[in-house]
Design a protein around this motif. Structure first.
Motif, short mmCIF file in Angstrom:
data_model
loop_
_atom_site.label_atom_id
_atom_site.label_comp_id
_atom_site.label_asym_id
_atom_site.label_seq_id
_atom_site.Cartn_x
_atom_site.Cartn_y
_atom_site.Cartn_z
N THR A 171 -4.74 21.32 9.67
CA THR A 171 -5.82 20.63 10.44
C THR A 171 -6.12 19.54 11.04
O THR A 171 -5.37 18.73 9.98
N ILE A 172 -6.57 18.68 11.85
CA ILE A 172 -6.61 17.71 11.79
C ILE A 172 -7.30 16.93 11.21
O ILE A 172 -7.51 16.09 10.85
N THR A 173 -8.44 17.93 11.17
CA THR A 173 -9.68 17.54 10.22
C THR A 173 -9.46 17.05 8.53
O THR A 173 -9.97 17.78 7.91
N GLY A 174 -8.01 18.11 8.31
CA GLY A 174 -8.02 18.66 6.51
C GLY A 174 -7.03 19.78 6.33
O GLY A 174 -6.95 21.04 7.97
N LEU A 175 -7.54 20.31 5.41
CA LEU A 175 -6.63 21.85 5.14
C LEU A 175 -7.96 21.84 4.42
O LEU A 175 -8.92 22.34 4.02
N GLU A 176 -7.88 23.89 5.74
CA GLU A 176 -8.51 25.15 5.57
C GLU A 176 -7.70 26.17 4.92
O GLU A 176 -6.53 26.46 5.00
N ILE A 177 -8.62 26.09 4.02
CA ILE A 177 -8.61 27.14 2.25
C ILE A 177 -9.71 27.91 2.86
O ILE A 177 -10.81 27.95 2.34
N TYR A 178 -9.16 29.98 2.84
CA TYR A 178 -9.37 30.45 3.07
C TYR A 178 -9.15 31.23 1.35
O TYR A 178 -7.63 31.29 1.07
N ILE A 181 -16.73 33.43 8.63
CA ILE A 181 -15.69 33.43 7.15
C ILE A 181 -15.77 32.06 6.92
O ILE A 181 -15.82 30.84 7.45
N LYS A 182 -16.38 32.00 5.73
CA LYS A 182 -16.38 30.77 4.59
C LYS A 182 -15.22 30.04 4.32
O LYS A 182 -14.37 31.67 3.76
N TYR A 183 -14.69 29.20 4.15
CA TYR A 183 -13.50 28.37 3.77
C TYR A 183 -13.92 27.18 3.35
O TYR A 183 -15.23 26.61 3.81
N PHE A 184 -12.98 26.40 2.75
CA PHE A 184 -13.07 25.09 2.13
C PHE A 184 -12.70 24.43 2.89
O PHE A 184 -10.77 24.70 3.60
N LEU A 185 -12.54 23.21 3.79
CA LEU A 185 -12.15 21.85 4.49
C LEU A 185 -12.29 21.00 3.16
O LEU A 185 -13.29 20.42 2.59
N LEU A 186 -10.38 20.82 2.40
CA LEU A 186 -10.65 19.57 1.92
C LEU A 186 -10.37 18.12 3.49
O LEU A 186 -9.07 18.22 3.66
N ARG A 187 -10.22 17.61 3.27
CA ARG A 187 -11.09 16.45 4.02
C ARG A 187 -9.79 15.45 3.56
O ARG A 187 -10.27 14.52 2.52
#
Length: 172
Positions: free
Chosen positions: A11-18, A46-52
């Motif tokens: 995404t534009i904000t980073g990688l969403e990792i599910y 849904i909990k996910y990690f956002l790698l910015r």
């Protein structure tokens, strides 16, 4: 060694990792139809990690709802006004998120087990009146229908903004 099943959306904000972990799926509420709003609704977190910018990450929990009409034949995905899983995303990113829900999320054990836990909870509730019995039957019927959804059901569902006026019946 355990290998985790993970999905990633750019995404534009980073990688969403599910990740498929039980704690990543939460049911926030379950609603049944009322006179004013003739729809069933279940809201998932849904909990996910956002790698910015590939520099740091943090975890987020965002929400979406699956709504169905009174006879459980039409599905709509709805996004809440705040904390939406679809927020601040381009149209392509929104479509990728919807595909993730259809191709991956509804097939995970976390999704299935969270629904089964609510079914178990609803069945344990004390029912005293005919209205309570009907409410329990309708809620269980809706939750069981959610267990049979297909990827196509989710991917073809329209995505709409959520109305906050539905009656809440169950919270986890």
């Amino acid at each position: 060694m355990n290998v985790l099943d993970a999905k990633v959306i750019t995404t534009i904000t980073g990688l969403e990792i599910y990740l498929e972990l039980m704690e990543t799926s939460q049911i926030r509420k379950v609603c049944i139809p009322t006179i004013d709003h003739p729809f069933y609704e279940i809201q998932f977190g849904i909990k996910y990690f956002l790698l910015r910018n590939e520099k740091y990450y943090d975890s987020h929990r965002s929400y979406f709802s699956i709504c169905m009409n009174n006879d459980l034949t039409r599905i709509t995905l709805q996004e809440p006004e705040t904390e939406s899983l679809f927020a601040v995303k381009s149209q392509n990113e929104r479509q990728a998120t919807q595909n993730l829900l259809g191709e991956w999320f509804i097939k995970t054990n976390a999704y299935k087990e969270s629904i089964k836990a609510v079914i178990k909870e609803v069945k344990k509730e004390n029912v005293y009146t005919e209205e309570d019995i009907q409410h329990t039957v309708e809620t269980v019927r809706f939750l069981e229908k959610l267990l049979t959804l297909t990827s196509s059901d989710i991917q073809k569902a329209p995505l709409e903004k959520m109305s906050n006026s539905l009656q809440m019946t169950t919270t986890s």
